[in-house]
Design a protein around this motif. Structure first.
Motif, short mmCIF file in Angstrom:
data_model
loop_
_atom_site.label_atom_id
_atom_site.label_comp_id
_atom_site.label_asym_id
_atom_site.label_seq_id
_atom_site.Cartn_x
_atom_site.Cartn_y
_atom_site.Cartn_z
N LYS A 123 -0.61 -30.38 -44.81
CA LYS A 123 0.31 -29.39 -45.37
C LYS A 123 1.23 -28.81 -44.30
O LYS A 123 2.41 -28.57 -44.54
CB LYS A 123 -0.48 -28.28 -46.06
N TRP B 133 -6.52 -31.54 -45.05
CA TRP B 133 -5.50 -31.08 -46.00
C TRP B 133 -4.60 -30.03 -45.36
O TRP B 133 -3.38 -30.05 -45.53
CB TRP B 133 -6.15 -30.48 -47.24
N TYR B 134 -5.21 -29.14 -44.61
CA TYR B 134 -4.43 -28.10 -43.94
C TYR B 134 -3.43 -28.71 -42.96
O TYR B 134 -2.25 -28.32 -42.92
CB TYR B 134 -5.38 -27.15 -43.21
#
Length: 765
Positions: A533, A529-530
């Motif tokens: 993003k 997810w990081y």
């Protein structure tokens, strides 16, 4: 005499400090540790220091040291002293080694400030300092891309969480009407029914979870292992990652009775512990194995803070202490292996006791405590944790998670000791192993032996841990950490943990291969997810740049006017209920004429194609505005406007023919394009909004305070009967000076152009 080393580029290579020189940096933590021990032996807790900092905001330099802060200070200074000694040997001969120890010194001071601060805003300042210094230390080897990316990730996660923490602090301070942490804890029972309290606690949770690597913000900690080993042992095992745990424990007396507090901490802590234990089995790098086991331990600490019973406070204090005593030496052991064998991979580390016997001894002693075996302080901590869980009677998740994490801890301890040092020496290596120098052996041996000593005589640390527990649970009475070696529940839990841990160790390679094939953990986990993003952020930045940073001045102006108009219309809409329209009244002929001149000039600039005509038309707008000022009773402003417009028009008119003369024929402006609807809409909206604002201002009641003041003080104070002149030269002298400076600068700017014009016509300069 040997001169300074010369790099391949021909430049002087950076000086490489010796271990003896770097040992000087250990004086700071050693002195602070000795002073702290002496103070604890002679001055009873608590200690308080208070000094005004920003009195107008109620922010003070307030420090308070109780049992919990004293325990953290002992870890910071005590473990820090051994880290500095170890770093002196580890970084000897390394360029920028002194810089690393200087940053560690600053980090030590920031940690001391954070755990002793009794002011929320002061705590936040030190909190963010630790994040910034961690960024610099993780990125110490900045020439390597991995180090740079790891440092960036650590800063984005912990620094971003710090902003949430600040918002939470501001809300808590506003609700409790104080910035003092002690006063906040005292006022907490009255805040239970506040509707904003859940939001404030949620923001604090985000800040503490990011700092202490709780799910889903845990992924930065293993990646921070790109830092030098002394940094990993200090920041990511003994101090910084425990700062979030410290803050939760500090606020537990205030909010520990809230169901939200207990459920969130127990749930997040248990999930983090299980997730960290799972990822431990996926690693082959010994340093990352220890990092993931640290994530699991931090999850266990968070879960213990959330357990709703006073006995959990003693468990938190004991485990904080035990974890530092065994995890820091194990990181030191990894550093020795990296230094002496040239690798950290467990695939290439077996039978190392033959080459590194002292390191093997330190690893064995630390592994005893990590596995929670009898005669170690790790066993004492597990005893207290088992008692705390038995009294909690909360969800079974906490107990099951602790068993699994304990089993994985046993397996990790076995890998770090048995597999690496006591197996057969049949692994291929690029370097011949050798023992580390004494500066890298003393710290792990000292900490591991302390873990053994406190395990044999746990009553030695009773005063320290009891006061720390009472700071977290004031209702807790006299407590001890003396181990119950004959207690059936503790021995049963230990037997189960050792059984499961031994099984995990025996099937480590098979479990590793199975989990390594579980690619969904990498594709859908928080670390992924990081990354997504970050990629989305770069795409948004590129889109934003193409949209707004296009280099076209007319579009820049259009964007600015559109945004200003939108904000102004929103303000007008929000205040619509309080509008007071001015009374209709006639407009004098001079004002109408002046306004007509300005409007005519503005319309002429839209149609003019010749540059000279365009210049005259724009000047007409300025003269019309100056006439408006004059007839409205502002002769000083009108004079300035007349002067500036005259100079501008004259200078530009003098230069324009010169430009035409140098060009064969001045190209005409492009033919008028058709009206662009968007620009027309923005222009009309801006003009309408400005008019509405002027009408809104005209409808407000006129405040005569200034008029009365100037009228009453013109003669007695400034000795002048002309009130306007007195305002200009006395009461608003600086404003008048600014207007004079504008005229003077306009003249100075025009004079060189006049000289060029005279020279061009054959005159003398």
């Amino acid at each position: 005499m040997i001169g300074p080393a010369v790099a391949a580029t021909g430049e002087l290579a950076p000086a490489t400090p010796s271990a003896r020189r770097l040992l000087g940096y250990a004086a700071l933590p050693l002195t602070l540790f000795a002073a702290l021990v002496a103070a604890l032996a002679s001055v009873p807790l608590p200690w308080s220091v208070h000094a005004a900092w920003v009195p107008s905001l109620g922010v003070d330099l307030a420090f308070h040291v109780d049992g919990l802060a004293a325990q953290m200070l002992l870890l910071i200074c005590g473990v820090g002293s051994l880290v500095f000694i170890y770093a002196a040997g580890y970084l000897a001969g390394t360029p920028r080694g002194g810089r690393a120890l200087l940053l560690l010194s600053l980090f030590l001071l920031a940690m001391i400030g954070a755990v002793s601060a009794d002011n929320l805003l002061l705590l936040f300042v030190f909190w963010e300092l630790t994040s910034v210094l961690s960024f610099l230390l993780v990125g110490f080897s900045h020439e390597q891309e991995k180090s740079r990316k790891s440092a960036q990730q650590a800063l984005l996660v912990t620094g971003g969480g710090g902003l949430f923490l600040l918002a939470g602090f501001l809300l808590l301070g506003d609700l409790a009407n104080t910035w003092s942490i002690r006063e906040l804890i005292a006022a907490a029972p009255h805040l239970v029914d506040e509707p904003l309290l859940p939001l404030a606690l949620g923001l604090v949770f985000v800040g503490t979870f990011t700092k202490s690597a709780q799910f889903p913000f845990h992924f930065w900690l293993p990646n921070a292992m790109a830092a030098p080993t002394p940094v990993s042992a200090y920041l990511h095992s003994a101090t910084m990652v425990k700062l979030g745990i410290y803050l939760l424990a500090r606020l537990d007396p205030a909010f520990g009775q809230l169901l939200l507090w207990d459920v969130v901490l127990v749930a997040v802590g248990s999930i983090t512990a299980l997730w960290g234990a799972l990822h431990t089995l996926r690693e082959r790098d010994l340093k990352r194995i220890l990092a993931w086991s640290t994530v699991a331990s931090l999850g266990t600490l968070t879960m213990l803070v959330g357990l709703p019973n006073p006995a959990a406070a003693l468990a938190v204090a004991s485990f904080l202490f035990a974890h530092a005593l065994y995890k820091a030496p194990l990181f030191f052991v990894v550093g020795n292996l990296d230094h002496g064998a040239g690798t950290r991979s467990i695939d290439h580390l077996t039978g190392m006791r033959r080459y590194m016997p002292w390191t093997a001894a330190a690893a064995a002693l630390a592994a005893l405590s990590m596995a929670g075996l009898p005669l170690s302080f790790g066993f004492v901590a597990k005893d207290v944790i088992t008692a705390a869980k038995a009294e909690a009677e909360l969800v079974a998740l906490a107990g099951h998670a602790a068993v699994i994490v304990g089993a994985v801890s046993v397996a990790v301890a076995a890998v770090a000791s048995l597999h690496v040092f006591w197996g057969r020496d049949n692994a291929s290596r690029d370097a011949h192993p050798h023992e580390a120098p004494w500066t890298m052996l003393l710290p792990p041996l000292a900490l591991a032996l302390l873990g053994l000593l406190f395990g044999i005589m746990p009553a030695t640390v009773d005063p320290l841990l009891a006061q720390a527990a009472q700071a977290m649970a004031p209702e807790l009475g006299a407590v001890t950490v003396e181990a119950s070696y004959d207690a059936a529940p503790v021995l049963t839990a230990l037997a189960l943990t050792l059984l499961f841990g031994g099984a995990i160790y025996a099937f480590w390679d098979g479990l590793h291969r199975t989990l390594e094939r579980a690619s969904w953990l990498d594709a859908y986990g928080p670390a992924a997810w990081y990354q997504r993003k970050l990629q989305a952020l770069s795409h948004i930045a590129a889109w934003h740049t193409r949209l707004l940073q296009h280099g076209l001045l007319d579009r820049y102006l259009l964007t600015v006017l559109a945004v200003v108009t939108a904000v102004a219309l929103l303000a007008l809409f929000l205040s619509a209920g309080r509008w007071q329209w001015p009374a209709a009244q006639g407009v004098s002929l001079p004002l109408a004429a002046a306004g007509a001149i300005a409007v005519a000039g503005a319309l002429a600039t839209l149609r003019a194609r010749d540059r000279f005509v365009l210049l005259l038309a724009s000047g007409l707008v300025g003269y019309g505005c100056a006439a408006l000022f004059l007839f409205a009773g502002a002769p000083d402003l009108a004079f300035t406007q007349f002067a500036v417009e005259t100079v501008f028009v004259v200078v530009a008119a003098a230069v324009l023919p010169e430009i035409r003369g140098r060009r064969a024929a001045a190209p005409a402006l492009p033919p008028p394009a058709r009206i662009e609807p968007l620009k027309l809409l923005v222009a009309v909206a801006f003009g309408t909004t400005l008019s509405l604002f002027l009408l809104r201002a005209a409808g407000l009641p006129f405040d005569t305070a200034l008029s009365e003041f100037f009228g009453a003080n013109s003669v007695p104070v400034a000795h002048g009967h002309n009130v306007v002149n007195v305002i200009i030269v006395d009461f608003r002298a600086l404003d008048t000076l600014g207007e004079i400076a504008v005229v003077a600068f306009a003249l100075l700017a025009a004079s060189p152009l006049f000289k060029l014009a005279r020279v061009g016509r054959g005159g003398t300069p």
